[in-house]
Structure formats: structure tokens, C-alpha cells
Design a protein around this motif. Structure first.
Motif, PDB file in Angstrom:
ATOM      1  N   THR A 206       0.813  -1.228   0.000  1.00  0.00           N
ATOM      2  CA  THR A 206       0.000   0.000   0.000  1.00  0.00           C
ATOM      3  C   THR A 206       0.841   1.270   0.000  1.00  0.00           C
ATOM      4  O   THR A 206       0.290   2.368   0.031  1.00  0.00           O
ATOM      5  N   GLY A 207       2.166   1.134  -0.004  1.00  0.00           N
ATOM      6  CA  GLY A 207       3.019   2.318  -0.049  1.00  0.00           C
ATOM      7  C   GLY A 207       3.128   3.063   1.265  1.00  0.00           C
ATOM      8  O   GLY A 207       3.471   4.250   1.281  1.00  0.00           O
ATOM      9  N   GLN A 208       2.859   2.395   2.370  1.00  0.00           N
ATOM     10  CA  GLN A 208       2.929   3.039   3.681  1.00  0.00           C
ATOM     11  C   GLN A 208       4.251   2.713   4.369  1.00  0.00           C
ATOM     12  O   GLN A 208       5.004   1.833   3.940  1.00  0.00           O
ATOM     13  N   LYS A 209       4.540   3.410   5.436  1.00  0.00           N
ATOM     14  CA  LYS A 209       5.744   3.182   6.216  1.00  0.00           C
ATOM     15  C   LYS A 209       5.449   2.205   7.356  1.00  0.00           C
ATOM     16  O   LYS A 209       4.394   2.272   7.980  1.00  0.00           O
ATOM     17  N   ILE A 210       6.413   1.331   7.605  1.00  0.00           N
ATOM     18  CA  ILE A 210       6.278   0.389   8.710  1.00  0.00           C
ATOM     19  C   ILE A 210       6.728   1.065  10.005  1.00  0.00           C
ATOM     20  O   ILE A 210       7.682   1.847  10.018  1.00  0.00           O
ATOM     21  N   ARG A 211       6.001   0.810  11.084  1.00  0.00           N
ATOM     22  CA  ARG A 211       6.381   1.309  12.412  1.00  0.00           C
ATOM     23  C   ARG A 211       6.765   0.119  13.276  1.00  0.00           C
ATOM     24  O   ARG A 211       6.051  -0.890  13.299  1.00  0.00           O
ATOM     25  N   TYR A 212       7.851   0.253  14.006  1.00  0.00           N
ATOM     26  CA  TYR A 212       8.302  -0.829  14.868  1.00  0.00           C
ATOM     27  C   TYR A 212       7.885  -0.560  16.309  1.00  0.00           C
ATOM     28  O   TYR A 212       7.676   0.593  16.701  1.00  0.00           O
ATOM     29  N   PRO A 213       7.771  -1.614  17.123  1.00  0.00           N
ATOM     30  CA  PRO A 213       7.341  -1.424  18.516  1.00  0.00           C
ATOM     31  C   PRO A 213       8.459  -0.822  19.370  1.00  0.00           C
ATOM     32  O   PRO A 213       9.637  -0.790  18.992  1.00  0.00           O
ATOM     33  N   GLU A 214       8.067  -0.370  20.550  1.00  0.00           N
ATOM     34  CA  GLU A 214       9.042   0.151  21.494  1.00  0.00           C
ATOM     35  C   GLU A 214       9.699  -0.994  22.254  1.00  0.00           C
ATOM     36  O   GLU A 214       9.055  -1.991  22.586  1.00  0.00           O
ATOM     37  N   VAL A 215      11.001  -0.824  22.511  1.00  0.00           N
ATOM     38  CA  VAL A 215      11.754  -1.836  23.256  1.00  0.00           C
ATOM     39  C   VAL A 215      12.541  -1.120  24.345  1.00  0.00           C
ATOM     40  O   VAL A 215      12.724   0.095  24.321  1.00  0.00           O
ATOM     41  N   CYS A 216      13.002  -1.891  25.330  1.00  0.00           N
ATOM     42  CA  CYS A 216      13.807  -1.294  26.383  1.00  0.00           C
ATOM     43  C   CYS A 216      15.206  -0.981  25.855  1.00  0.00           C
ATOM     44  O   CYS A 216      15.713  -1.628  24.931  1.00  0.00           O
ATOM     45  N   HIS A 217      15.834   0.014  26.454  1.00  0.00           N
ATOM     46  CA  HIS A 217      17.110   0.521  25.953  1.00  0.00           C
ATOM     47  C   HIS A 217      17.890   1.078  27.129  1.00  0.00           C
ATOM     48  O   HIS A 217      17.311   1.688  28.038  1.00  0.00           O
ATOM     49  N   GLY A 433       9.974  -8.012  25.013  1.00  0.00           N
ATOM     50  CA  GLY A 433       9.406  -8.688  26.175  1.00  0.00           C
ATOM     51  C   GLY A 433       9.782  -8.002  27.467  1.00  0.00           C
ATOM     52  O   GLY A 433       8.952  -7.835  28.378  1.00  0.00           O
ATOM     53  N   ALA A 434      11.045  -7.577  27.583  1.00  0.00           N
ATOM     54  CA  ALA A 434      11.486  -6.886  28.801  1.00  0.00           C
ATOM     55  C   ALA A 434      10.741  -5.569  28.984  1.00  0.00           C
ATOM     56  O   ALA A 434      10.349  -5.205  30.101  1.00  0.00           O
ATOM     57  N   LYS A 435      10.530  -4.838  27.888  1.00  0.00           N
ATOM     58  CA  LYS A 435       9.793  -3.564  27.962  1.00  0.00           C
ATOM     59  C   LYS A 435       8.385  -3.788  28.504  1.00  0.00           C
ATOM     60  O   LYS A 435       7.919  -3.066  29.411  1.00  0.00           O
ATOM     61  N   LEU A 436       7.673  -4.804  28.001  1.00  0.00           N
ATOM     62  CA  LEU A 436       6.313  -5.047  28.455  1.00  0.00           C
ATOM     63  C   LEU A 436       6.283  -5.562  29.888  1.00  0.00           C
ATOM     64  O   LEU A 436       5.361  -5.245  30.655  1.00  0.00           O
ATOM     65  N   MET A 437       7.280  -6.339  30.288  1.00  0.00           N
ATOM     66  CA  MET A 437       7.295  -6.843  31.661  1.00  0.00           C
ATOM     67  C   MET A 437       7.554  -5.716  32.655  1.00  0.00           C
ATOM     68  O   MET A 437       6.995  -5.718  33.750  1.00  0.00           O
ATOM     69  N   VAL A 438       8.393  -4.787  32.279  1.00  0.00           N
ATOM     70  CA  VAL A 438       8.602  -3.628  33.146  1.00  0.00           C
ATOM     71  C   VAL A 438       7.309  -2.828  33.263  1.00  0.00           C
ATOM     72  O   VAL A 438       6.910  -2.384  34.349  1.00  0.00           O
ATOM     73  N   ASP A 439       6.601  -2.625  32.134  1.00  0.00           N
ATOM     74  CA  ASP A 439       5.376  -1.819  32.134  1.00  0.00           C
ATOM     75  C   ASP A 439       4.215  -2.521  32.841  1.00  0.00           C
ATOM     76  O   ASP A 439       3.434  -1.871  33.553  1.00  0.00           O
ATOM     77  N   LEU A 440       4.069  -3.833  32.642  1.00  0.00           N
ATOM     78  CA  LEU A 440       2.861  -4.537  33.076  1.00  0.00           C
ATOM     79  C   LEU A 440       3.060  -5.429  34.297  1.00  0.00           C
ATOM     80  O   LEU A 440       2.084  -5.901  34.865  1.00  0.00           O
ATOM     81  N   ALA A 441       4.323  -5.687  34.661  1.00  0.00           N
ATOM     82  CA  ALA A 441       4.564  -6.533  35.830  1.00  0.00           C
ATOM     83  C   ALA A 441       5.392  -5.822  36.890  1.00  0.00           C
ATOM     84  O   ALA A 441       5.705  -6.409  37.925  1.00  0.00           O
ATOM     85  N   GLY A 442       5.767  -4.576  36.636  1.00  0.00           N
ATOM     86  CA  GLY A 442       6.470  -3.785  37.635  1.00  0.00           C
ATOM     87  C   GLY A 442       7.893  -4.199  37.875  1.00  0.00           C
ATOM     88  O   GLY A 442       8.444  -3.928  38.935  1.00  0.00           O
ATOM     89  N   GLY A 443       8.531  -4.866  36.918  1.00  0.00           N
ATOM     90  CA  GLY A 443       9.883  -5.348  37.142  1.00  0.00           C
ATOM     91  C   GLY A 443      10.949  -4.307  36.849  1.00  0.00           C
ATOM     92  O   GLY A 443      10.694  -3.244  36.284  1.00  0.00           O
ATOM     93  N   ASN A 444      12.161  -4.635  37.260  1.00  0.00           N
ATOM     94  CA  ASN A 444      13.337  -3.812  36.986  1.00  0.00           C
ATOM     95  C   ASN A 444      14.351  -4.653  36.227  1.00  0.00           C
ATOM     96  O   ASN A 444      14.639  -5.794  36.616  1.00  0.00           O
ATOM     97  N   ILE A 445      14.911  -4.089  35.160  1.00  0.00           N
ATOM     98  CA  ILE A 445      15.882  -4.812  34.358  1.00  0.00           C
ATOM     99  C   ILE A 445      17.247  -4.747  35.033  1.00  0.00           C
ATOM    100  O   ILE A 445      17.785  -3.660  35.282  1.00  0.00           O
ATOM    101  N   GLU A 446      17.799  -5.929  35.349  1.00  0.00           N
ATOM    102  CA  GLU A 446      19.091  -6.013  36.024  1.00  0.00           C
ATOM    103  C   GLU A 446      20.250  -6.085  35.040  1.00  0.00           C
ATOM    104  O   GLU A 446      21.374  -5.701  35.371  1.00  0.00           O
ATOM    105  N   GLY A 447      20.004  -6.635  33.871  1.00  0.00           N
ATOM    106  CA  GLY A 447      21.097  -6.738  32.922  1.00  0.00           C
ATOM    107  C   GLY A 447      20.761  -7.678  31.780  1.00  0.00           C
ATOM    108  O   GLY A 447      19.718  -8.349  31.761  1.00  0.00           O
TER     109      GLY A 447
END
Length: 883
Positions: A206-217, A433-447
Motif C-alpha cells: 500500500t506504499g505506507q511506512k512500517i512502524r516498529y514497537p518500542e523496546v527497552c534501551h 518482552g522486557a519492555k512489556l514486563m517492566v510496564d505490566l509486571a512492575g519489574g526492573n531490568i538487572e542486565g
């Protein structure tokens, strides 16, 4: 794969009407098999925009006159809130809490006069129109809905409670109205087994631009960024887990990448309603936030992932680490092949014994999961888990497919890995997956730890523009070729011939194309890769836009496939004889074939067997074609009184072991011909005179003779023989040009009973089993065709008496040989046995046809020929003329 349009819109703008979009997708190979409408126009239940809205629950009070009912005060964006009488069990916990507006509980609100599904009806799909009525002394005109009443699922245990950000009074159709595309994913489109994969195709079409999801960084703390597939350091500066976790593999080819992220402080709870709704629309059952996020990321990105309970891994590490390293040595994850006899208890509470080629995720203590297929029960995330290790890995697709089939495990992860998932997607899956777990499960990324022992090389293909024109038959402008490929995320560089562009051809002659990681279907072999790219250009350009044109390339020499031509001729002749062709399963069991081959054969024969048969009845490659046809014929006698079948097919005979005891991998596959006949000679029709007598040996022999005549054989003999499968005295061996082709005759009653033929006990079942390879090799390359003589034929009859032991074929052959060239046809028309001719004798009567090509035969000439024949019979066979 089920793709909700609302989810698809997260990644690409939908600018075309749905009908036109699905047509374009289907023409491009992404076949849309069905559409499921939810609440919108086209659905079985269309949600009324004015009467089905989102409500905000402000307060829940006990009904004054009923213990099992409550009064919910709901804001629907009107001047004043509405009160609803409901018995929803999931509202009772809020009774007596006063103002609960701060909890932001939202629920579908249905006004009087709206039509919804009847949640209490037994018959599915029953609808009701909401009417106000008094409930225990309180007037109730509205209701709060469960999923069943809206047609979202069969759940009627409670009303829908969500935390949607939309304001009260928003029409429900605008929030949750949806269309789900049911897409048939073919093997060459496995990259589309995700929402993101489908979005890429839609964007290109359709000639549109693809958008990618947000990830942790990682950048001055843990943040979120939009995923960029070209960024090789998309994870940023996330802390490393090297001191707390080690990963290694003994099979880099089978496990080229393993990404792990440690997330601490999560809370296991139900997922938010928007995620649960999307999972249901996509065909998956919500469980809890961690499991749902894992499934959600797999459906969204195409990268399966798995969550391990970190505390379980940590406890195991304290057990296997040496005392010198202390009890806080690193967790060790090792991917390796299964050891002999090793078993795995999987998440479905089943214990599986591992084939030796299975790749396992393990630690020094024992195994943890089956790589790419299913997690293990011991390290499963439970209700009390707080710290998890999120894994996203890459696996060899052939090994995963082989293991899935051997273990008979069908999982969504195995489905994707067995079709190919590029190692680069592991980082996307882990970070998302890490981004959604932080948002929806209240976790903290250790590494994070990225173990990448076997990165694949990029695929680069040089594509000449002339090759595109040659294969497609039309000229597509270079700019359009470049646009199409770049819309599919290929990197395209224009390169010139060594001489550079000329004044006559200013356009580039070749494109250098770098294939994106997710396109595993594009071959790295130059010729095949060019064809793959041209196919992509044609798909997006539109097959319907490519005009029909004649091929301009020179065709290669056309050569006949002689063996196939002769095989097809055999089929045609048998069909002309009135037989029906069948195609049977090539898989069977030795026990089934023992009915026709004998129990001693089945006990000693070597079969090609399947390691993981679909059913026990289809476990071995057949040795007998006749057995397969007899099975079908016996089944047909339950429904038809006349059965006349044939099949041309292969059997599979393993080669004997060589001197070192090793056998060839592939079996010998000779071609056989099987014929089965039983029942009346002719169908019972309204026409009078149909021959309803049962077929016998001579009917089968006639079919075989018509086949041999059609193949232009001359030296054919039928010799009496003995065979365990056939009735003694009613079986013959067929020889052509002196070579044994097979046997034909009436089946033995015990064989008929073993196959459970539903026929009268007096009705014979006839069968033939021939070596078709030998038969077809004997077909003459040329055959003589005689012109029709314009002179009349003369017919004479003779009857001779001979010994019972002399076969009629031998007599007929001697007559034909003696009477040449004037004798043009010999036909046996009568056989007589009786006291008049003596014991041990038989009388054979033949009709002889004489004809010359150049003259009319006189009576004297015919008489001399007849006398010559009789004397030859007297001399060689001891025959005498019967008056």
C-alpha cells in the motif's frame, strides 16, 4: 494465523478499504482465508453506537433486597450517572468501599433498547433486546456486559473490567470493534507468522511506512526506544550479566544465538484487558501477565521467548558450583544434544524421552527445556515468582522440525522455529518482552547477556535489470524496482557496468541488493537468489498487472519421458476396459500385508518404517500394492455390488546390507500394477439384457489380454501355476517374451475372508499383481500396422480332440504359426468334455479366418490351408479331427 486489524494498525496505516486490502494481500501470496467481524458492520451482532458505550464505575453498593445483587453507579458521559442492578461476582469485592472512581474501573454499558447476546441462553447465538424491568423493588433499565453478551468469548462468569483510557460514553464499536483476518501462512511466507510480518507486507503493498514497537534501551538508565532493525546496538548500554550468568553451547550450528535478560521484582497478576482481548482475537488463551507477555511478543514479532524462574536457576547454581567459587557462583546455561535415554518433564506435565539429535537448554545439574519447542516444568514461572530470566534464542529450523515430529509436540514456538526465525530477531524479542514486563509486571531490568557464537553472513545479490525484464516479460523502470525492493526493507545500491552508462542507456544495468535478516526465504545462491528477488518484485508490482506474453527465450530440446508415457498408456487402456483407477496410501503395516504375502513373509521381511507415524496403521512403507487395492476394494463392496479397480504404484523394498552390514539409505522402488474385480459383469441399468452374472477368471484374463493387445505384445502366454494367495486351479502366470510378469486368478477364500469382502460366498474375487517395470520394458518400440484388405475373408471352423494336459494356448499358437500368412485370426469358441471323446480328452473348436491382401481366396486354397493345419496338429500334439 489470526490478525486483528486493530493490532495491525499499531505498525502500519490501513489506507485501503478492507475488501481491496485483502484482495491485494491474497494476490501477493498472503491468502486471506476468512474474515471475522467483531461488533462492526458485517458482524452477526453489530454494536449500536448510541446504546453500547464505555462506562466508568464510580461506586458499588449492596442491593437492599437481595444478597446476590449489587447496585453499580456508572458514569457514561451523560449529565448524571446511571444505576445498574447486577449480579456480577467480580463486583462484590468493591461493595462498601464508597467512591472507587480512582480505581478507573471501566466496563461496557448497554442501554435499554440495545440488542446483545443472551448470556443465559442455552442455544448459541441467541440474542435479546434489553428492556427495563423492576428487579427486587428497584427499576433497572441498563446492564453491564460480560464477554459472552458482546460475542467476544463464551465467558459469562463476570462483567468485563478494564482500565481503558477512553472517556466514559465512548461508543464501544470505536474502542473494540474489530475485523480479524484469518491468513493461510504457506511455508515460503513463514516470515509473516507475526503481526509485524504481516504489517511489512501491507506496508509494501500500500506504499505506507512500517512502524516498529518500542523496546527497552540502556542510556543513562533504562529507557524505551522504537526498535530499529538497522541498529546493531539497539540495546544500548544495558548492564551486562557476565558476572552472574554464563551461556555456552556445544552445537553453535543448532543454537547460533541466545539472548537473556534478568528482570527482578515482578508481580504475577492478570494481564490488562487490552492484552487479553488481543490474545483471544489471535486465538490464544490468556493465563497471567508473564505468560501472556511471552505469547504476545511471539505473535507480535515472530520471535518466541521463554521465561525461567531465576530463583530456581540460582538455587541450582548453588548446588553445582564448586566450593572454591562460593555459593554465589554464576548461573550456567548450556545448550547441548540430549544424552542417551534422557527425559524432559515439559510444561504440559508430560515426560518425553529425547532423541539423540534434540537440542536441550540445560545447566550442569540437568535439563531445563527443549530448545525452541517447550519449557521444562522444574524452572517454570509460578504464582510466587518475583525474578525471571527472559530468554530469546535462535535454533536450527530443520532440527526443530525433526524434534517436534519425533516428540509429537505441536507448540506455537515450534511452529515458528521449524519454519525459520533469523538470529537477529532474538534481540528484538528479548527487548520487547522486557519492555512489556517492566510496564505490566512492575519489574526492573538487572542486565542482559547476548551470546552469539554463530552469526550468519549477510546475503548480497547482484540483480541485472535485464534479468527482471527477461523473466517477467515486461519492462519495469529501475526507479520502480528500487522502490519495491526498499519497501520490503531490502537495501539497494545501483551499480553500473564497467563501461558505465552510455548515451543510449543512461540507467543502471544492475542492482546490488542486501537481503534483510528476516527474509530467510531469499537464497544466497546467485541464480536462485535473483529469481527470488524477481518474484518479490512481481508480487508487489501485482501479478494482475503483468500482461500475458509469449516467451522470448529459446526453449530447450523437448524429449519424451518414455517410461511415463508407457505408464500413462497402461492407465488409459485399463480405464477403457471399464476399470476405475484408485490411489491408495503407500504406508501400511507388516501385519496388514501378511494377509496377502503370508505370515512367514511379514516375520522375516525388512521394512522401511517411520520414526513417528501419524497412526499405527501407517507405520511402514508397503511391500505389496495388491494389499492396498484389496483394502479399498473390500471397503467398496460394503456400498457397491460391482467393483473393478486398478492401481499403478510403487512398493518400497530395502536393499540388503553390504559386506560391512550397512544398507543403502533409500529403498528400491519398483512399479507394480494391481487389478481387483468382483461382482456382476455389467451395471444394472434400465436397459434390458444387462449381464448380471458374476465375473470369473476369464473376465480378468480378457482385461489383461486387452491391455497387452493395446501395448502391441505378440508373444504372450498364460501358464497354470500355484500361489498361496489364489484358489488352486484358478491361477495363471503371465509371461511376455518369455519373461515372468506376475500372476492373476481367483483369490483364495481365506484371503477373501481376511479382507472382509462383503460378497456372496459363491461370488469370486479376482486379482492380478504384475511387475509393471518389466512389462513396460518389453513394449516394442515399433509395431506393424496392416492395411484393411479389399478382398473378402473366408471363415472355417475346426474341432480337434487332444489330451486334457495340453493347454489351448499351445494349440492356438501352433494353428496361427502353420496358417501364416493367409490365416489372419484364430478364435476358440467351444470346449467340450464327455464320454463321446474318451476320458482324459477334451475337444477344442476354433474359428479360423483366412484372407489375402492381393486376391480372393478360392475354396481349394482354403481347404489346403485347413488340411495343413490339421496335419501339423496331428503330428506335434497327437490331435485328431472331430467330426
Amino acid at each position: 494465523m489470526k490478525v486483528p486489524i486493530s493490532w495491525l494498525k499499531d505498525f502500519v496505516d490501513i489506507t485501503l478499504p478492507l475488501k481491496e486490502l485483502t484482495e491485494r494481500m491474497t494476490l501477493a501470496g498472503l491468502e486471506v482465508g476468512a474474515l471475522e467481524y467483531i461488533g462492526v458492520e458485517g458482524a452477526d451482532l453489530v454494536w449500536d453506537r448510541d446504546k453500547l458505550v464505555l462506562g466508568h464505575i464510580l461506586k458499588v453498593e449492596q442491593h437492599p433486597n437481595a444478597d446476590r445483587l449489587v447496585l453499580a453507579t456508572v458514569d457514561i458521559g451523560a449529565a448524571a450517572p446511571e444505576t445498574v442492578v447486577t449480579g456480577a461476582p467480580n463486583l462484590f469485592e468493591f461493595v462498601g468501599q464508597g467512591d472507587i472512581s480512582h480505581l478507573d474501573l471501566k466496563s461496557p454499558f448497554v442501554m435499554e433498547g440495545a440488542t446483545v447476546y443472551d448470556g443465559h441462553a442455552k442455544e448459541p447465538g441467541a440474542k435479546m433486546k434489553l428492556k427495563g424491568r423492576e428487579v427486587r423493588g428497584i427499576m433497572n433499565r441498563h446492564m453491564l456486559c460480560s464477554e459472552k453478551e458482546l460475542g467476544l468469548s463464551d465467558d459469562h462468569t463476570g462483567i468485563i473490567l478494564c482500565d481503558d483510557n477512553a472517556p466514559p460514553g465512548t461508543p464501544l464499536v470505536d474502542l473494540w470493534g474489530d475485523v480479524v483476518l484469518d491468513i493461510d501462512i504457506t511455508p515460503n511466507l513463514s516470515r509473516c507468522a507475526s503481526i509485524l510480518g504481516v504489517a511489512r507486507e501491507v506496508a509494501a503493498l500500500t506504499g505506507q511506512k512500517i512502524r516498529y514497537p518500542e523496546v527497552c534501551h540502556g542510556n543513562e538508565g533504562i529507557t524505551s526506544v522504537t526498535y530499529d532493525p538497522t541498529d546493531e546496538n539497539i540495546q544500548g548500554s544495558l548492564p551486562s550479566l557476565e558476572s552472574r550468568l554464563t551461556i555456552e553451547t556445544t552445537e553453535p550450528k543448532l543454537n547460533p544465538r541466545f539472548v537473556a535478560i534478568l528482570i527482578k521484582g515482578i508481580e504475577i497478576k492478570p494481564s490488562p484487558y487490552w492484552m487479553r482481548r488481543r490474545l483471544r482475537l489471535a486465538g490464544m488463551r490468556p493465563i497471567n501477565n508473564i505468560v501472556d507477555i511471552s505469547n504476545y511478543v511471539m505473535l507480535e514479532t515472530g520471535q518466541p521467548n521463554h521465561a525461567f524462574d531465576w530463583e530456581v536457576l540460582r538455587r541450582r547454581a548453588d548446588e553445582y558450583n564448586s566450593p572454591a567459587k562460593g555459593e554465589h557462583g554464576p548461573v550456567k546455561i548450556i545448550t547441548r544434544l540430549a544424552e542417551p535415554g534422557e527425559t524432559v518433564l515439559t510444561l504440559d506435565d508430560k515426560t518425553h524421552q529425547m532423541p539423540g539429535y534434540t537440542i536441550l537448554v540445560t545447566d550442569p545439574k540437568s535439563n531445563l527445556s527443549i530448545g525452541g519447542i517447550m519449557g521444562g516444568a522444574e524452572s517454570e514461572v509460578g504464582e510466587k515468582s518475583q525474578n525471571i530470566l527472559l530468554e530469546a534464542a535462535a535454533w536450527d529450523f530443520i532440527n526443530i522440525r525433526r524434534t517436534s515430529q519425533a516428540l509429537n509436540i505441536a507448540s506455537e514456538a515450534g511452529y515458528r522455529f521449524s519454519r525459520g526465525v533469523h538470529p537477529s530477531l532474538a534481540m528484538l524479542g528479548a527487548l520487547r518482552g522486557a519492555k512489556l514486563m517492566v510496564d505490566l509486571a512492575g519489574g526492573n531490568i538487572e542486565g542482559l547477556l547476548d551470546y552469539y557464537p554463530n552469526p550468519p553472513e549477510a546475503v548480497v545479490i547482484d540483480l541485472p535489470q535485464a534479468e527482471v525484464t527477461r523473466l517477467l516479460g515486461i519492462k519495469i523502470e529501475p526507479a520502480e524496482i528500487k522502490r519495491i525492493l526498499e519497501s520490503l526493507e531490502f537495501k539497494v545500491e545501483e551499480i553500473m557496468d564497467a563501461a558505465g552508462p552510455s548515451s543510449f542507456s543512461p540507467q543502471p544495468s544492475t542492482f546490488r541488493v542486501i537481503v534483510p535478516d528476516h527474509r530467510l526465504d531469499i537464497s544466497g545462491e546467485p541464480a536462485t537468489g535473483r529469481a527470488d528477488l524477481i518474484e518479490e518484485i512481481a508480487r508487489i508490482y501485482g501479478y494482475d498487472r503483468i500482461p500475458v506474453s509469449e516467451i522470448t527465450d529459446e526453449l530447450p530440446p523437448q524429449r519424451n519421458n518414455l517410461s511415463l508415457d508407457r505408464e500413462e498408456r497402461t492407465r488409459d487402456l485399463l480405464a477403457q476396459a471399464g476399470l476405475q483407477e484408485v490411489i491408495t496410501y503407500r504406508l501400511t503395516t507388516p501385519e496388514a500385508e501378511a494377509r496377502v504375502l503370508g505370515a512367514e513373509y511379514g516375520a522375516n521381511a525388512r521394512y522401511v518404517t517411520l520414526a513417528n507415524p501419524t497412526t499405527p496403521e501407517r507405520a511402514a512403507m508397503r511391500h505389496s500394492l495388491l494389499n492396498s487395492v484389496l483394502d479399498v476394494a473390500a471397503e467398496n463392496t460394503k456400498h457397491h455390488d460391482r467393483v473393478q479397480l486398478f492401481e499403478v504404484g510403487h512398493i518400497y523394498l530395502p536393499h540388503p546390507p553390504d559386506s560391512e552390514g550397512e544398507a543403502a539409505i533409500l529403498p528400491n522402488e519398483p512399479t507394480r500394477l494391481a487389478i481387483v474385480m468382483t461382482g456382476p459383469r455389467e451395471e444394472n441399468t434400465w436397459l434390458p439384457g444387462a449381464d448380471r452374472h458374476g465375473v470369473d477368471f476369464y473376465d480378468l484374463k480378457g482385461v489383461v489380454e486387452s491391455l497387452l493387445a493395446g501395448l502391441h505384445f505378440e508373444h504372450v502366454t498364460f501358464t497354470p501355476t500355484q500361489h498361496r494367495t489364489y484358489q488352486p486351479g484358478r491361477v495363471a502366470e503371465l509371461q511376455v517374451n518369455g519373461k515372468v510378469i506376475g500372476v492373476l486368478g481367483q483369490l483364495h477364500p481365506l484371503v477373501v475372508a481376511a479382507y472382509e469382502f462383503q460378497v456372496d460366498e459363491k461370488q469370486p474375487v479376482l486379482a492380478a499383481d504384475f511387475d509393471l517395470d518389466t512389462l513396460l520394458c518389453e513394449i516394442p518400440e515399433l509395431h506393424v500396422v496392416h492395411g484393411v484388405s479389399r478382398f473378402p475373408a473366408v471363415q472355417q471352423d475346426i474341432a480337434i480332440v487332444i489330451d486334457e494336459s495340453i493347454p489351448a494356448d499351445q494349440v492356438q499358437a501352433l494353428i496361427r504359426q502353420t496358417g501364416q500368412p493367409l490365416l489372419v485370426n484364430v478364435q476358440l469358441f467351444d470346449v467340450f468334455r464327455g464320454e463321446q471323446i474318451g476320458a482324459g480328452k477334451k475337444s477344442l473348436a476354433y474359428s479360423l479366418t483366412f484372407q489375402a491382401k492381393d486376391r480372393t481366396l478360392t475354396d481349394q486354397v482354403v481347404a489346403r490351408q485347413q488340411d495343413k493345419i490339421v496335419k501339423r496338429l496331428e503330428q506335434e500334439l497327437g490331435a485328431r479331427l472331430r467330426s
